[in-house]
Design an enzyme around this catalytic site. Structure first.
Site, short mmCIF file in Angstrom:
data_model
loop_
_atom_site.label_atom_id
_atom_site.label_comp_id
_atom_site.label_asym_id
_atom_site.label_seq_id
_atom_site.Cartn_x
_atom_site.Cartn_y
_atom_site.Cartn_z
N SER A 152 -6.86 -2.42 6.24
CA SER A 152 -6.14 -3.45 7.00
C SER A 152 -6.84 -4.79 6.83
O SER A 152 -6.32 -5.70 6.21
CB SER A 152 -6.08 -3.07 8.49
N GLY A 180 -7.44 -9.09 -0.98
CA GLY A 180 -6.80 -8.39 -2.08
C GLY A 180 -6.94 -6.89 -2.00
O GLY A 180 -6.20 -6.14 -2.64
N ASP A 224 -0.45 -1.59 11.37
CA ASP A 224 -0.61 -2.27 10.08
C ASP A 224 -0.38 -1.26 8.97
O ASP A 224 -1.30 -0.86 8.27
CB ASP A 224 -1.98 -2.92 9.95
N SER A 283 -6.38 -5.27 0.73
CA SER A 283 -5.44 -4.81 1.75
C SER A 283 -4.52 -3.71 1.22
O SER A 283 -3.93 -3.84 0.15
CB SER A 283 -4.58 -5.97 2.24
N HIS A 299 0.90 -5.71 6.83
CA HIS A 299 0.85 -7.17 6.74
C HIS A 299 1.10 -7.66 5.32
O HIS A 299 1.41 -8.84 5.12
CB HIS A 299 -0.47 -7.71 7.28
#
Length: 366
Positions: free
Chosen positions: A340, A322, A248, A324, A224
């Protein structure tokens, strides 16, 4: 029990027993230098990763001695689970690490296999439903995902309770059961969100994410981070592949001037063996840094506002916007996956093995 399964179980017992001995030697016992190979490896980890041990103390309540013991025990449990998963075959009912007893619990649908599981060093449990059957039920719900009410935020197989769990927004349990069936257990919780925001670390336009684990030619991260930020490229490379929703994950082919090291934070990556449910795990993210917790249910389907993602693993590790794409790893260096999203109580990661397999990547290890 058929002869082939008996042979597999016998082999699994021998392998698991050997690993258990290797990982339980006292410090006074083993090498000519006066310390065991396991203690030497953990000494190295302590020396290399002061930030990680501080996080384990803060988040898991472990002192240095307890952390050392946990690292050795969980590394042995990974090998035992893998051996018994293969040996038990279709009767394998799942496995998890019991924090109270510090032992691996392995479930089977065949009571005749209890003695072999116990001989391999695990605690045996007889259950009604196999792991494959639970996964099949998850797949059934996945196929109906588009018809699920918006109040349903996900579902997964809980191998500890041997049942299907559906997560839903507060006050919507009946709608969840109407969709999934009266046999499921419903847990009400706030909606999960993706962890992306503008700021620091690697940039994609005005947003940022976190590097996950390094591979030959680049690094893996969350999918993402690419799809939610438009056509912008990472400031340290270019998107080489990504998938979201559904999955993801993504990988970035880094620029020629970027030096790749086989580390997550300060922890040297040793491999990618999957840790058991209940095992301790830590993550490095650009917002919250090192945080640690416990592996929860695996193969979860999570419904974000942007779309559903399957095959994820839940943890109670603290993550924020942040983080991720940040890397999950065991204290002893086994890479687990990339951040994720989640909510205030749960952080989900996309398992590493699938990412490496899909893109044919080679994990960098030290």
């Amino acid at each position: 029990m058929n002869p082939r399964k008996t042979a597999r179980l016998t082999g699994a017992v021998l392998i698991a027993a050997a690993m258990a001995v290797m990982h339980s030697l006292p410090a006074s016992a083993a090498s000519s230098g006066g310390t065991s190979a396991t203690d030497s490896a953990i000494d190295r980890i302590e020396a290399e990763n002061p930030g990680l041990l501080a996080a384990m103390k803060r988040d898991l309540g472990l002192d240095a001695t307890a952390a050392r013991d946990l690292m050795a025990t969980q590394e042995a449990a990974i090998g035992t689970e893998n051996s018994l998963r293969t040996a038990l075959g279709e009767s394998f009912g799942g496995a998890y690490f019991d924090a109270a007893t510090r032992k691996l619990v392995v479930s089977t649908t065949d009571a005749s296999e209890v003695a072999a599981v116990t001989a391999a060093g695990a605690t045996a449990r007889v259950v009604a439903t196999s792991a494959a059957q639970l996964d099949s039920e998850v797949a059934r719900l996945n196929a109906r995902e588009r018809s699920a009410p918006s109040s349903v935020t996900g579902w997964y197989a809980d191998i500890v309770t041997n049942e299907i769990v559906v997560t839903a927004l507060p006050g919507t349990a009946e709608a969840a059961k109407s969709f999934a069936g009266s046999h499921v257990r419903v847990i009400e919780a706030e909606a999960p969100q993706l962890f992306v925001k503008g700021g620091d670390a690697y940039y994609i336009g005005s947003s940022r994410c976190s590097v996950g684990l390094t591979v030959q030619g680049g690094y893996v991260t969350a999918g993402h981070c690419e799809t939610e930020t438009g056509s912008a490229q990472p400031n340290n490379g270019t998107w080489a592949g990504s998938s979201f929703p559904g999955n993801d994950y993504a990988w970035v082919r880094t620029n020629s001037g970027v030096t790749l090291e086989p580390r997550v934070g300060s922890v040297t990556v040793r491999g990618s063996s999957s840790a058991a449910t209940g095992a301790q795990v830590c993550k490095a993210g650009s917002t919250t840094g090192w945080t640690c917790g416990t592996v929860g249910a695996k193969n979860q389907t999570v419904r974000y506002q942007q779309g559903a993602v399957g095959g994820m693993t839940a943890t109670n590790v603290r993550c924020q916007a942040g983080d991720s794409g940040g890397g999950f790893i065991t204290p002893a260096g086994q890479g687990q996956g990339v951040v994720s999203g989640g909510n205030t109580s749960t952080c989900y990661f996309q398992p590493l093995g699938e990412i490496l397999s899909v893109y044919g990547l080679r994990l960098l290890t030290g």
